[in-house]
Design a protein around this motif. Structure first.
Motif, PDB file in Angstrom:
ATOM      1  N   LEU A   1     -40.501 -74.601   9.565  1.00 23.65           N
ATOM      2  CA  LEU A   1     -39.636 -73.443   9.429  1.00 23.65           C
ATOM      3  C   LEU A   1     -39.348 -73.141   7.961  1.00 23.65           C
ATOM      4  O   LEU A   1     -39.321 -71.969   7.553  1.00 23.65           O
ATOM      5  N   SER A   2     -39.135 -74.170   7.166  1.00 21.52           N
ATOM      6  CA  SER A   2     -38.888 -73.952   5.731  1.00 21.52           C
ATOM      7  C   SER A   2     -40.087 -73.277   5.077  1.00 21.52           C
ATOM      8  O   SER A   2     -39.932 -72.347   4.274  1.00 21.52           O
ATOM      9  N   ARG A   3     -41.297 -73.738   5.417  1.00 25.62           N
ATOM     10  CA  ARG A   3     -42.489 -73.112   4.854  1.00 25.62           C
ATOM     11  C   ARG A   3     -42.635 -71.667   5.340  1.00 25.62           C
ATOM     12  O   ARG A   3     -43.035 -70.782   4.571  1.00 25.62           O
ATOM     13  N   TRP A   4     -42.281 -71.437   6.597  1.00 30.51           N
ATOM     14  CA  TRP A   4     -42.395 -70.081   7.132  1.00 30.51           C
ATOM     15  C   TRP A   4     -41.434 -69.131   6.418  1.00 30.51           C
ATOM     16  O   TRP A   4     -41.808 -67.994   6.085  1.00 30.51           O
ATOM     17  N   ILE A   5     -40.210 -69.583   6.161  1.00 30.22           N
ATOM     18  CA  ILE A   5     -39.237 -68.741   5.460  1.00 30.22           C
ATOM     19  C   ILE A   5     -39.719 -68.429   4.044  1.00 30.22           C
ATOM     20  O   ILE A   5     -39.596 -67.291   3.564  1.00 30.22           O
ATOM     21  N   ASP A   6     -40.297 -69.404   3.353  1.00 34.49           N
ATOM     22  CA  ASP A   6     -40.814 -69.168   1.999  1.00 34.49           C
ATOM     23  C   ASP A   6     -41.947 -68.141   2.014  1.00 34.49           C
ATOM     24  O   ASP A   6     -42.032 -67.287   1.115  1.00 34.49           O
ATOM     25  N   GLN A   7     -42.809 -68.202   3.023  1.00 34.24           N
ATOM     26  CA  GLN A   7     -43.903 -67.234   3.102  1.00 34.24           C
ATOM     27  C   GLN A   7     -43.386 -65.823   3.369  1.00 34.24           C
ATOM     28  O   GLN A   7     -43.905 -64.852   2.829  1.00 34.24           O
ATOM     29  N   VAL A   8     -42.344 -65.712   4.213  1.00 34.19           N
ATOM     30  CA  VAL A   8     -41.796 -64.399   4.528  1.00 34.19           C
ATOM     31  C   VAL A   8     -41.184 -63.767   3.285  1.00 34.19           C
ATOM     32  O   VAL A   8     -41.328 -62.552   3.043  1.00 34.19           O
ATOM     33  N   ARG A   9     -40.523 -64.554   2.473  1.00 34.13           N
ATOM     34  CA  ARG A   9     -39.843 -64.016   1.296  1.00 34.13           C
ATOM     35  C   ARG A   9     -40.814 -63.540   0.218  1.00 34.13           C
ATOM     36  O   ARG A   9     -40.404 -62.843  -0.715  1.00 34.13           O
ATOM     37  N   GLU A  10     -42.070 -63.920   0.318  1.00 33.14           N
ATOM     38  CA  GLU A  10     -43.066 -63.465  -0.642  1.00 33.14           C
ATOM     39  C   GLU A  10     -43.692 -62.135  -0.250  1.00 33.14           C
ATOM     40  O   GLU A  10     -44.502 -61.590  -1.000  1.00 33.14           O
ATOM     41  N   VAL A  11     -43.337 -61.609   0.921  1.00 26.16           N
ATOM     42  CA  VAL A  11     -43.934 -60.384   1.440  1.00 26.16           C
ATOM     43  C   VAL A  11     -42.876 -59.279   1.438  1.00 26.16           C
ATOM     44  O   VAL A  11     -41.682 -59.539   1.573  1.00 26.16           O
TER      45      VAL A  11
ATOM     46  N   LEU B   1     -41.240 -57.315   3.346  1.00 24.09           N
ATOM     47  CA  LEU B   1     -40.784 -57.047   4.712  1.00 24.09           C
ATOM     48  C   LEU B   1     -39.266 -57.224   4.740  1.00 24.09           C
ATOM     49  O   LEU B   1     -38.757 -58.281   5.119  1.00 24.09           O
ATOM     50  N   PRO B   2     -38.502 -56.230   4.302  1.00 22.82           N
ATOM     51  CA  PRO B   2     -37.043 -56.387   4.141  1.00 22.82           C
ATOM     52  C   PRO B   2     -36.316 -56.717   5.441  1.00 22.82           C
ATOM     53  O   PRO B   2     -35.327 -57.450   5.429  1.00 22.82           O
ATOM     54  N   HIS B   3     -36.747 -56.174   6.573  1.00 22.19           N
ATOM     55  CA  HIS B   3     -36.069 -56.479   7.838  1.00 22.19           C
ATOM     56  C   HIS B   3     -36.306 -57.933   8.242  1.00 22.19           C
ATOM     57  O   HIS B   3     -35.410 -58.585   8.796  1.00 22.19           O
ATOM     58  N   LEU B   4     -37.486 -58.442   7.939  1.00 24.37           N
ATOM     59  CA  LEU B   4     -37.754 -59.855   8.216  1.00 24.37           C
ATOM     60  C   LEU B   4     -36.978 -60.743   7.245  1.00 24.37           C
ATOM     61  O   LEU B   4     -36.589 -61.865   7.593  1.00 24.37           O
ATOM     62  N   HIS B   5     -36.740 -60.246   6.016  1.00 29.89           N
ATOM     63  CA  HIS B   5     -35.902 -60.993   5.077  1.00 29.89           C
ATOM     64  C   HIS B   5     -34.486 -61.127   5.638  1.00 29.89           C
ATOM     65  O   HIS B   5     -33.853 -62.187   5.493  1.00 29.89           O
ATOM     66  N   SER B   6     -33.977 -60.069   6.232  1.00 27.75           N
ATOM     67  CA  SER B   6     -32.644 -60.135   6.840  1.00 27.75           C
ATOM     68  C   SER B   6     -32.602 -61.175   7.946  1.00 27.75           C
ATOM     69  O   SER B   6     -31.617 -61.900   8.100  1.00 27.75           O
TER      70      SER B   6
END
Length: 513
Positions: A441-451, A453-458
């Motif tokens: 999950l930690s790795r997944w969150i780091d990958q999302v923050r590099e893209v 995708l503001p709604h996914l950041h929320s």
């Protein structure tokens, strides 16, 4: 038939009255009257426990029994009043017949059991109507009194519990249900959903080690104050639901990208122009250093609306595909395309007559609207943002045959949609509890923050706020789904009573299961 056969038949039909001595059975129209007496054995006085066989007098008790042959059964029993044998005690007492006659009751024990079974499922008025059909007279008030006299199950406080709220009156009053998360048994129902109420209950019931809950900050705070060492487990279903909402918002924000793949025009009416103007107004204020709350005040918009505009870095991301629902004309779209390709000048009235012979049940105006919107000339039926998001969130093995290629074309429309599809596919396996899911999950969150995708950041920020409970949900086998199931059954109970049940009655029915 011999006398012995008659006696055997009576003993068979009225076997529940076997502790009594049946003397006569008579049919009196719509009812059957059974006359009986108690045996001549000694009886025990309930207060002092002394046995006595000394008769002071006799009197008759009339009670109802289970119906026979669709007719009511009335049992008239001659019972004895005995004298207490204790020295100096001049009290008398009336003998009881356990299992048949109970104190102050007008029904036999076996009839009471049947009535309780009915009212437990149907409660008041419905619980009175069904016994009337079965020849068991009962008023709705008696049905409710019988229901409330059924003792609630009592047991130990479980190690793992689930808590969730449900509406007593939607948007006004709510209550909290507490269940055993391992056995799914109801434990208690609290009159509201405040933190103080749940905190007091947890402190009054020590022994809880794990609490399953949804994303409620109120419940989280109550558990933290009452049981600081307890493990809080978030609900995996709510995690997936929140991801679905974020994915849908991202799909809507990139409508201008994937709509070109389907040659679907974006909505360009007055509402679209207003949307673009508001986007520029919000971002002009933000560029001047004005806060979100002040922007909402100046523009007279809701704060969440301003956040939604601020989250979009380009005005085109606020434009949407028109919302076309499946209509009556859709089954005849191919016929309309073929006819309009053969004769572009064919009148709509002629098309209406043709599809009407094929089974169309709509009106001419509906067909005019369908053609004017361009839906009849499209290569395929209209695809909404919600349907696109549903394909993204569906297990690949469950997609229809033609959806795989369509999904690949849509996700390739822009890099952000490609990343969105990849991130969804990586998050879904995390919902199967495993020890290594915390690091994943930690790795997944780091990958999302590099893209971008503001709604996914929320969505990831929400995970971080409740990270311990999310980690427990992805690593432990416990879930709050059983509590959601109890809430579903609670809604059925409330609808059955037309929402008129008071909290005491509703709580009783919930705990009886």
């Amino acid at each position: 038939m011999s006398v012995m056969d008659v006696n055997e038949l009576v003993q068979t039909v009225f076997s529940g009255l076997s502790p009594l001595v049946i003397e006569d059975v008579a049919a009196e129209g719509e009812r059957i009257v059974v006359r009986a007496r108690t045996p001549k054995d000694t009886a025990v006085r309930p207060i002092c426990g002394a046995s006595s066989g000394r008769v002071h007098g006799y009197h008759w008790r009339t009670v109802a029994d289970i119906p026979v042959d669709g007719r009511r059964v009335v049992v008239r029993v001659r019972v004895r009043r005995l004298v207490c044998p204790t020295r100096g005690c001049r009290h008398t007492f009336r003998e009881q017949v356990p299992g048949v006659l109970e104190r102050y009751q007008r029904r036999t024990a076996r009839l009471t059991r049947q009535v309780k079974a009915v009212v437990k499922e149907l409660a008041g008025r419905a619980g009175a109507r069904l016994p009337a059909i079965l020849a068991m007279g009962l008023s709705r008030h008696t049905a409710l009194r019988t229901l409330l006299r059924i003792p609630l199950p009592t047991g130990r406080v479980p190690r793992v519990i689930g808590v969730d709220d449900f509406a007593l009156r939607r948007r006004h009053r709510y209550a909290t249900v507490v269940i055993d998360a391992e056995t799914h048994e109801r434990i208690d129902v609290l009159p509201d959903r405040t933190a103080d109420t749940l905190q007091a209950w947890l402190r009054a019931h020590p022994g809880v080690e794990v609490v399953c809950r949804d994303g409620s900050a109120t419940y989280a705070e109550a558990i933290r104050r009452a049981l600081p060492d307890a493990v809080q487990v978030a609900d995996r279903r709510h995690l997936w639901h929140n991801l679905c909402e974020a994915a849908l918002s991202e799909v809507k924000a990139h409508s201008s990208c994937w709509a070109t793949v389907l040659d679907t025009p974006l909505y360009d009416g007055p509402r679209a122009q207003t949307t673009l103007e508001r986007w520029h107004q919000v971002h002009d204020l933000l560029d001047q250093g004005v806060g979100l709350l002040e922007c909402a005040r100046r523009l007279q918009l809701a704060l969440n609306t301003v956040k939604r505009y601020a989250r979009a870095d380009q005005p085109e991301r606020m434009l949407r595909v028109p919302k076309y629902r499946a209509g009556l004309v859709d089954p005849y779209r191919e016929h309309l395309r073929k006819r309009r390709a053969e004769d572009p000048a064919v009148p709509v009235q002629h098309l209406f007559e043709e599809i009407k012979t094929l089974g169309f049940t709509g009106c001419l105006n509906l067909l005019h609207k369908y053609i004017n919107q361009g839906r009849a000339d499209a290569d395929r039926s209209h695809l909404s943002a919600r349907r696109f998001a549903r394909m993204l969130l569906t297990r690949p093995d469950n997609l229809k045959a033609g959806h795989h290629d369509l999904l690949a074309r849509l996700t390739a429309a822009c890099p952000e949609l490609t990343q969105l599809a990849a991130r969804i596919g990586e998050f879904a396996p995390l919902l199967t509890p495993r020890e290594e899911n915390t690091d994943e999950l930690s790795r997944w969150i780091d990958q999302v923050r590099e893209v971008d995708l503001p709604h996914l950041h929320s969505f990831t920020r929400g995970l971080d706020r409740d990270r311990d409970a999310v980690n427990a949900a992805l690593t432990l086998p416990f879930s709050n789904s059983p509590t959601e199931g109890v809430n579903t059954k609670t809604k059925r109970i409330a609808r059955q009573m037309h929402g008129r049940a008071g909290f005491t009655l509703l709580r009783h029915r919930i705990l009886l299961g």
